[in-house]
Design an enzyme around this catalytic site. Structure first.
Site, PDB file in Angstrom:
ATOM      1  N   SER A  53       0.860  -1.185   0.000  1.00  0.00           N
ATOM      2  CA  SER A  53       0.000   0.000   0.000  1.00  0.00           C
ATOM      3  C   SER A  53       0.896   1.235   0.000  1.00  0.00           C
ATOM      4  O   SER A  53       1.761   1.356  -0.872  1.00  0.00           O
ATOM      5  CB  SER A  53      -0.963  -0.024   1.198  1.00  0.00           C
ATOM      6  OG  SER A  53      -1.885   1.035   1.125  1.00  0.00           O
ATOM      7  N   HIS A  96      -2.588  -1.124  -3.267  1.00  0.00           N
ATOM      8  CA  HIS A  96      -3.693  -0.189  -3.046  1.00  0.00           C
ATOM      9  C   HIS A  96      -3.415   1.086  -3.827  1.00  0.00           C
ATOM     10  O   HIS A  96      -2.470   1.815  -3.525  1.00  0.00           O
ATOM     11  CB  HIS A  96      -3.827   0.151  -1.563  1.00  0.00           C
ATOM     12  CG  HIS A  96      -4.218  -1.013  -0.715  1.00  0.00           C
ATOM     13  ND1 HIS A  96      -4.026  -1.035   0.654  1.00  0.00           N
ATOM     14  CD2 HIS A  96      -4.797  -2.210  -1.022  1.00  0.00           C
ATOM     15  CE1 HIS A  96      -4.471  -2.181   1.142  1.00  0.00           C
ATOM     16  NE2 HIS A  96      -4.931  -2.909   0.150  1.00  0.00           N
ATOM     17  N   ASP A 151      -4.630  -4.807   6.117  1.00  0.00           N
ATOM     18  CA  ASP A 151      -4.989  -5.679   4.999  1.00  0.00           C
ATOM     19  C   ASP A 151      -3.855  -6.671   4.732  1.00  0.00           C
ATOM     20  O   ASP A 151      -2.703  -6.284   4.600  1.00  0.00           O
ATOM     21  CB  ASP A 151      -5.262  -4.841   3.751  1.00  0.00           C
ATOM     22  CG  ASP A 151      -5.866  -5.651   2.610  1.00  0.00           C
ATOM     23  OD1 ASP A 151      -6.472  -6.711   2.892  1.00  0.00           O
ATOM     24  OD2 ASP A 151      -5.752  -5.221   1.451  1.00  0.00           O
TER      25      ASP A 151
END
Length: 362
Positions: free
Chosen positions: A175, A201, A297
């Site tokens: 991310s 992400h 996540d």
């Protein structure tokens, strides 16, 4: 333009992160200032409309984070970022339109060391809610600036002994800070190794640009996941963000990506957990990696993969721009190796070779 902090925060408030906004549009500056100052952890201390005025505001305010327009008159945002990172490195969040040119430039900026990129309002409905933008700017302000690592020259490495039929797969989740980290990791991975699937992400407008940048900069065949064809050795595929999650299956011994509708409407789409969890039935043939990023996540997926025999690797705190996702997985006890980002590519190669040796002994 400078702002008086005493006008926006009461005396005795907890320490905040100081923000400078750089954008040639007065309307965008006002939009950002309004939504950022809804977060008590953030304080806008200055604004600038071009690179020259930005230099002066930065000198006067010493901000913790800068939001920077991608396309500005005079010196572009990209040129200013490159100069800033060499002379006065600091966390930067790019603010971009979701046009093709804007996306390409934003990805170049992330590769140069910008921490994150957000989309301007009014572009294909892709602007994030105010609380999410403020959260990401705050995370960037708390991040660790990481100097861009020198990339190794592309080399004709000896391909590992990897059979596509029932061979291993590499799964990577990332991310905030992931653009530079992924370039570093992939540059060290054997170019003809097992297929690699990545969840990064990122707004969907930027993912295709990111895939093109990786395809230019690393020795692999880089593209987007296509559920019509099996994954092959030497391929790196990014999970697309189109309201669909990316999962894995095996068909006739070959890995196959599968795109399904995001019916759960979770926090992330694409989701690292969705990818990792789908591969849990094949854990003994999986090498899973979690890189820099905000949040948790990937932890649940790594828990399932670790339990089913996967080899798991996490980026360490010192080399992470944001030690969130790898920290969550490490504290959950589901990481076999925690390493600096510059060592992860070679660790993946070693795990692939160990997998091949196990296969030969069976």
């Amino acid at each position: 333009m400078l702002h008086d902090p005493t006008q926006t925060r009461p005396t005795g408030a907890r320490p905040v992160k100081r923000v400078v906004i750089v954008d040639d549009s007065r309307a965008i500056r006002a939009w950002l200032r309004q939504l950022l100052q809804q977060d008590p952890r953030l304080l806008v201390v200055g604004e600038a409309h071009d690179a020259q005025s930005a230099r002066e505001v930065i000198k006067q305010t010493n901000p913790d984070v800068l939001t920077l327009d991608v396309q500005m008159p005079g010196m572009s945002g990209l040129a200013f970022l490159e100069r800033l990172m060499s002379l006065h490195p600091m966390p930067v969040v790019m603010v971009s339109a979701s046009t093709e040119n804007g996306s390409d430039t934003a990805i170049q900026a992330l590769s140069l060391g910008a921490v994150d990129c957000i989309v301007k309002p009014g572009h294909a409905g892709q602007s994030l809610p105010a609380r999410d933008i403020a959260r990401r700017v705050y995370a960037a302000a708390c991040s660790q600036y990481q100097p861009i690592l020198k990339r190794p020259a592309l080399r004709s490495a000896v391909p590992p002994d990897v059979s596509e039929q029932n061979g291993p797969i590499v799964l990577i989740g990332a991310s905030t800070g992931g653009v530079s980290a992924l370039e570093t990791v992939l540059s060290d991975m054997d170019y003809n190794g097992p297929p690699t699937v990545i969840v990064q992400h990122m707004p969907r407008a930027f993912l295709v640009s990111f895939a093109k940048l990786l395809d230019r900069n690393v020795p692999h065949d880089v593209g987007m996941v296509d559920d019509r064809v099996p994954l092959r050795a030497g391929q790196v595929r990014l999970a697309p963000e189109m309201g669909r999650q990316t999962e894995l299956t095996r068909r006739n011994g070959l890995w196959q990506g599968h795109l399904r509708d995001d019916v759960e409407r979770g926090l992330h789409c694409p989701s690292v957990d969705a990818l990792f969890c789908s591969a849990a039935p094949y854990g003994h043939d999986v090498i899973a990696v979690i890189l820099t990023g905000l949040g948790q996540d990937g932890t649940e997926g790594l828990r399932l993969l670790h339990r089913s025999g996967a080899h798991t690797i996490g980026q360490d705190a010192a080399s992470s721009v944001v030690y969130g996702m790898p920290k969550s997985a490490w504290e959950a006890g589901v990481i076999d190796q925690q390493l600096p980002v510059q060592d992860i590519g070679q660790a993946i190669n070693a795990a692939v070779m160990a997998h091949s040796r196990r296969r030969r002994c069976q």
